[in-house]
Design a protein around this motif. Structure first.
Motif, PDB file in Angstrom:
ATOM      1  N   GLU A 219     -39.847 -12.790 -32.040  1.00  0.00           N
ATOM      2  CA  GLU A 219     -38.589 -13.295 -32.586  1.00  0.00           C
ATOM      3  C   GLU A 219     -38.435 -13.003 -34.075  1.00  0.00           C
ATOM      4  O   GLU A 219     -37.325 -13.106 -34.605  1.00  0.00           O
ATOM      5  CB  GLU A 219     -38.462 -14.797 -32.326  1.00  0.00           C
ATOM      6  CG  GLU A 219     -39.482 -15.671 -33.030  1.00  0.00           C
ATOM      7  CD  GLU A 219     -40.763 -15.841 -32.226  1.00  0.00           C
ATOM      8  OE1 GLU A 219     -41.498 -16.806 -32.494  1.00  0.00           O
ATOM      9  OE2 GLU A 219     -41.033 -15.000 -31.345  1.00  0.00           O
ATOM     10  N   ARG A 220     -39.519 -12.606 -34.753  1.00  0.00           N
ATOM     11  CA  ARG A 220     -39.416 -12.359 -36.187  1.00  0.00           C
ATOM     12  C   ARG A 220     -39.929 -10.990 -36.611  1.00  0.00           C
ATOM     13  O   ARG A 220     -39.645 -10.560 -37.722  1.00  0.00           O
ATOM     14  CB  ARG A 220     -40.180 -13.447 -36.962  1.00  0.00           C
ATOM     15  CG  ARG A 220     -39.512 -14.813 -36.847  1.00  0.00           C
ATOM     16  CD  ARG A 220     -40.170 -15.857 -37.716  1.00  0.00           C
ATOM     17  NE  ARG A 220     -39.413 -17.100 -37.711  1.00  0.00           N
ATOM     18  CZ  ARG A 220     -39.740 -18.194 -38.372  1.00  0.00           C
ATOM     19  NH1 ARG A 220     -40.833 -18.198 -39.118  1.00  0.00           N
ATOM     20  NH2 ARG A 220     -38.994 -19.267 -38.316  1.00  0.00           N
ATOM     21  N   LYS A 221     -40.711 -10.308 -35.764  1.00  0.00           N
ATOM     22  CA  LYS A 221     -41.290  -9.037 -36.170  1.00  0.00           C
ATOM     23  C   LYS A 221     -40.906  -7.871 -35.265  1.00  0.00           C
ATOM     24  O   LYS A 221     -41.465  -6.796 -35.403  1.00  0.00           O
ATOM     25  CB  LYS A 221     -42.821  -9.151 -36.217  1.00  0.00           C
ATOM     26  CG  LYS A 221     -43.357  -9.994 -37.365  1.00  0.00           C
ATOM     27  CD  LYS A 221     -44.877  -9.888 -37.420  1.00  0.00           C
ATOM     28  CE  LYS A 221     -45.454 -10.645 -38.591  1.00  0.00           C
ATOM     29  NZ  LYS A 221     -46.925 -10.490 -38.663  1.00  0.00           N
ATOM     30  N   TYR A 318     -42.600  -4.870 -43.715  1.00  0.00           N
ATOM     31  CA  TYR A 318     -43.032  -6.214 -44.097  1.00  0.00           C
ATOM     32  C   TYR A 318     -41.823  -7.019 -44.554  1.00  0.00           C
ATOM     33  O   TYR A 318     -41.335  -6.836 -45.663  1.00  0.00           O
ATOM     34  CB  TYR A 318     -44.076  -6.144 -45.212  1.00  0.00           C
ATOM     35  CG  TYR A 318     -45.346  -5.445 -44.790  1.00  0.00           C
ATOM     36  CD1 TYR A 318     -46.451  -6.164 -44.374  1.00  0.00           C
ATOM     37  CD2 TYR A 318     -45.423  -4.054 -44.779  1.00  0.00           C
ATOM     38  CE1 TYR A 318     -47.619  -5.531 -43.965  1.00  0.00           C
ATOM     39  CE2 TYR A 318     -46.575  -3.409 -44.373  1.00  0.00           C
ATOM     40  CZ  TYR A 318     -47.672  -4.147 -43.968  1.00  0.00           C
ATOM     41  OH  TYR A 318     -48.809  -3.502 -43.556  1.00  0.00           O
ATOM     42  N   ALA A 319     -41.362  -7.914 -43.693  1.00  0.00           N
ATOM     43  CA  ALA A 319     -40.210  -8.736 -44.038  1.00  0.00           C
ATOM     44  C   ALA A 319     -40.629 -10.068 -44.633  1.00  0.00           C
ATOM     45  O   ALA A 319     -39.969 -10.586 -45.526  1.00  0.00           O
ATOM     46  CB  ALA A 319     -39.340  -8.980 -42.799  1.00  0.00           C
ATOM     47  N   ARG A 320     -41.748 -10.641 -44.135  1.00  0.00           N
ATOM     48  CA  ARG A 320     -42.103 -12.008 -44.505  1.00  0.00           C
ATOM     49  C   ARG A 320     -43.473 -12.123 -45.166  1.00  0.00           C
ATOM     50  O   ARG A 320     -43.668 -12.935 -46.060  1.00  0.00           O
ATOM     51  CB  ARG A 320     -42.095 -12.900 -43.261  1.00  0.00           C
ATOM     52  CG  ARG A 320     -40.767 -12.968 -42.549  1.00  0.00           C
ATOM     53  CD  ARG A 320     -40.913 -13.633 -41.186  1.00  0.00           C
ATOM     54  NE  ARG A 320     -41.526 -14.945 -41.272  1.00  0.00           N
ATOM     55  CZ  ARG A 320     -40.863 -16.065 -41.553  1.00  0.00           C
ATOM     56  NH1 ARG A 320     -39.564 -16.015 -41.771  1.00  0.00           N
ATOM     57  NH2 ARG A 320     -41.489 -17.222 -41.614  1.00  0.00           N
ATOM     58  N   HIS A 321     -44.445 -11.348 -44.706  1.00  0.00           N
ATOM     59  CA  HIS A 321     -45.825 -11.501 -45.168  1.00  0.00           C
ATOM     60  C   HIS A 321     -46.161 -10.480 -46.262  1.00  0.00           C
ATOM     61  O   HIS A 321     -45.470  -9.481 -46.428  1.00  0.00           O
ATOM     62  CB  HIS A 321     -46.795 -11.379 -44.005  1.00  0.00           C
ATOM     63  CG  HIS A 321     -46.725 -12.542 -43.060  1.00  0.00           C
ATOM     64  ND1 HIS A 321     -45.715 -12.675 -42.131  1.00  0.00           N
ATOM     65  CD2 HIS A 321     -47.520 -13.628 -42.912  1.00  0.00           C
ATOM     66  CE1 HIS A 321     -45.896 -13.797 -41.451  1.00  0.00           C
ATOM     67  NE2 HIS A 321     -46.981 -14.390 -41.898  1.00  0.00           N
ATOM     68  N   LEU A 340     -39.008 -10.961 -50.367  1.00  0.00           N
ATOM     69  CA  LEU A 340     -39.881 -12.066 -49.974  1.00  0.00           C
ATOM     70  C   LEU A 340     -41.314 -11.581 -49.785  1.00  0.00           C
ATOM     71  O   LEU A 340     -42.268 -12.228 -50.245  1.00  0.00           O
ATOM     72  CB  LEU A 340     -39.374 -12.715 -48.685  1.00  0.00           C
ATOM     73  CG  LEU A 340     -40.257 -13.832 -48.118  1.00  0.00           C
ATOM     74  CD1 LEU A 340     -40.420 -14.972 -49.118  1.00  0.00           C
ATOM     75  CD2 LEU A 340     -39.690 -14.351 -46.794  1.00  0.00           C
ATOM     76  N   SER A 341     -41.496 -10.452 -49.131  1.00  0.00           N
ATOM     77  CA  SER A 341     -42.842  -9.898 -48.966  1.00  0.00           C
ATOM     78  C   SER A 341     -43.476  -9.597 -50.321  1.00  0.00           C
ATOM     79  O   SER A 341     -44.672  -9.855 -50.524  1.00  0.00           O
ATOM     80  CB  SER A 341     -42.777  -8.619 -48.125  1.00  0.00           C
ATOM     81  OG  SER A 341     -44.032  -7.971 -48.105  1.00  0.00           O
ATOM     82  N   THR A 360     -37.159 -19.056 -43.230  1.00  0.00           N
ATOM     83  CA  THR A 360     -36.263 -18.033 -43.751  1.00  0.00           C
ATOM     84  C   THR A 360     -35.731 -17.151 -42.629  1.00  0.00           C
ATOM     85  O   THR A 360     -36.398 -16.934 -41.617  1.00  0.00           O
ATOM     86  CB  THR A 360     -36.985 -17.161 -44.791  1.00  0.00           C
ATOM     87  OG1 THR A 360     -36.087 -16.151 -45.248  1.00  0.00           O
ATOM     88  CG2 THR A 360     -38.203 -16.485 -44.197  1.00  0.00           C
ATOM     89  N   ASN A 361     -34.548 -16.652 -42.815  1.00  0.00           N
ATOM     90  CA  ASN A 361     -33.953 -15.776 -41.795  1.00  0.00           C
ATOM     91  C   ASN A 361     -34.162 -14.306 -42.121  1.00  0.00           C
ATOM     92  O   ASN A 361     -33.470 -13.440 -41.588  1.00  0.00           O
ATOM     93  CB  ASN A 361     -32.452 -16.064 -41.654  1.00  0.00           C
ATOM     94  CG  ASN A 361     -31.690 -15.837 -42.968  1.00  0.00           C
ATOM     95  OD1 ASN A 361     -32.292 -15.492 -43.990  1.00  0.00           O
ATOM     96  ND2 ASN A 361     -30.386 -16.045 -42.937  1.00  0.00           N
ATOM     97  N   ILE A 362     -35.105 -14.019 -43.009  1.00  0.00           N
ATOM     98  CA  ILE A 362     -35.404 -12.625 -43.342  1.00  0.00           C
ATOM     99  C   ILE A 362     -36.318 -12.060 -42.263  1.00  0.00           C
ATOM    100  O   ILE A 362     -37.475 -12.454 -42.142  1.00  0.00           O
ATOM    101  CB  ILE A 362     -36.068 -12.510 -44.727  1.00  0.00           C
ATOM    102  CG1 ILE A 362     -35.105 -13.013 -45.804  1.00  0.00           C
ATOM    103  CG2 ILE A 362     -36.467 -11.069 -45.014  1.00  0.00           C
ATOM    104  CD1 ILE A 362     -35.699 -13.017 -47.202  1.00  0.00           C
TER     105      ILE A 362
END
Length: 385
Positions: A219-221, A318-321, A340-341, A360-362
């Motif tokens: 759902e996020r990656k 890399y969107a979040r980490h 954000l990353s 976050t919705n990123i």
């Protein structure tokens, strides 16, 4: 080579040197460059760890958890073996568990597995592997990705996980070890039947792109197959060539499934789901470009080395980490990262562990296929700007 990324995201080369003052780091406690290999460090070693490892006649490497975490932790195994060699301690080394075949490709397994152990046994791995194989060990070393900090020495930060694991063990063992960045081992590859079959029907000729669709966090990656197809179409049109896109899925336990999709104008699409990791390692060096999120198969692609010693460029999204931590540190393993990353990298933070912007919705839609295609083209063409 200078690669220009679209607005809102940044391209980070695998060869990028990160100054210590630019990110949150923990000082290593000594300047590595000034300490000769094999010399004692100006820090006290962990006496009990040194005592027990010195008496071991066998090292068991046991990883049973996530593929990516396991691959990035292999530098910790290398650190222990480097230390034993410097001290002229002879041990038998064997790998167990689901990744034993991949680990054998790193060259870390240097003794025949049938060698009878003398003295104590040490087990090195993740928590699951040590729980399964470490009940009779004299010492167990857990290589937890959350444990080692981002070290700094000689004015340079060492943010990638392989560097963190290697340097953490160097400090504990108290001797300057021989390895230098990049600390991640590479995997030897060779021919296998599937690679030869794909080559014989023309799937590994011309412009071949591999896209990693497998993810532990869909759902996020999940960049989605459709976005990867759009990406390949942009690249093929710009190159004025017919591209072959390999969509690489996971779940090897379900068995290999190969599906050919209806051809696009510039792209032929082949789905490979459930392909064993050792066969994927043999396949990746035959591609011209590999793109994926920060997942285990992307790290595997970066570590798989062709028979001629070369490897295609690998781009992680890399969107979040942190793009700095969750990478191999190898020169051809690049990152495309959101703001954000970058902030997670700068502060050595994790949005989940540290509850920093957990909702976050990123997500992967931060990387439009057309913009990502331009980054890929720059890498393929060696563009300088």
């Amino acid at each position: 080579m200078t690669v220009v990324a679209p607005a809102g995201i940044r391209f980070h080369q695998g060869s990028l040197v990160v100054p210590a003052g630019a990110v949150h780091t923990t000082p290593l406690g000594y300047d590595r460059d000034s300490v000769p290999i094999g010399a004692p460090l100006p820090l006290a070693a962990s006496a009990e760890l040194v005592h027990r490892l010195s008496g071991c006649g066998e090292i068991v490497v046991a990883f049973e958890g996530k593929l990516g975490d396991s691959l990035l932790a292999l530098s910790g195994v290398r650190a222990v073996l480097d230390w034993l060699r410097l001290r002229s301690v002879r041990v038998a080394v064997r790998a167990v568990g689901q990744y034993a075949g991949l680990i054998a490709r790193t060259g870390l397994i240097t003794q025949p597995q049938a060698t009878p152990p003398n003295g104590w046994r040490a087990v090195i791995g993740d928590r699951t592997g040590i729980e399964a194989h470490g009940s009779e060990a004299a010492v167990s070393l857990v290589l937890d990705p959350a444990a080692p900090p981002c070290w700094s020495s000689d004015g340079r930060a060492h943010p990638d996980l392989p560097a963190r694991h290697y340097l953490a063990l160097e400090r504990r063992l108290g001797i300057r070890l021989p390895d230098t960045a990049p600390f991640a081992p590479t995997l030897t590859t060779g021919p296998n039947n599937l690679v030869e079959e794909l080559r014989s029907v023309g799937w590994l000729g011309g412009l071949t792109i591999a896209a990693i669709t497998a993810t532990s966090w869909p759902e996020r990656k999940d960049y989605t197959a459709q976005r990867y197809i759009e990406l390949a179409e942009h690249i093929a049109e710009a190159q004025q060539a017919q591209a072959r896109l390999l969509l690489i899925g996971g779940n090897p336990g379900d068995g290999l499934r190969i599906t050919m999709e209806a051809p696009r104008r510039h792209v032929q699409v082949l789905r490979l789901d459930g392909m064993a990791t050792d066969r994927l390692a043999d396949l990746f060096p035959h591609c011209h470009l590999i793109v994926g999120n920060d997942t285990g198969l992307t790290h595997l692609a970066a570590m798989a080395q062709g028979q001629n010693g070369s490897s295609p460029p690998v781009i992680g999204l890399y969107a979040r980490h942190s793009h700095g931590k969750w990478r191999t540190g190898l020169l051809h393993h690049h990152a495309l990262a959101t703001d954000l990353s970058d902030r997670m990298h700068q502060g050595d933070l994790c949005p989940v562990r540290d509850a920093i912007a957990p909702d976050t919705n990123i997500h992967m839609d931060a990387f439009p296929p057309a913009a990502l295609a331009q980054v890929c083209l720059d890498l393929l063409n060696g563009v300088r700007r």
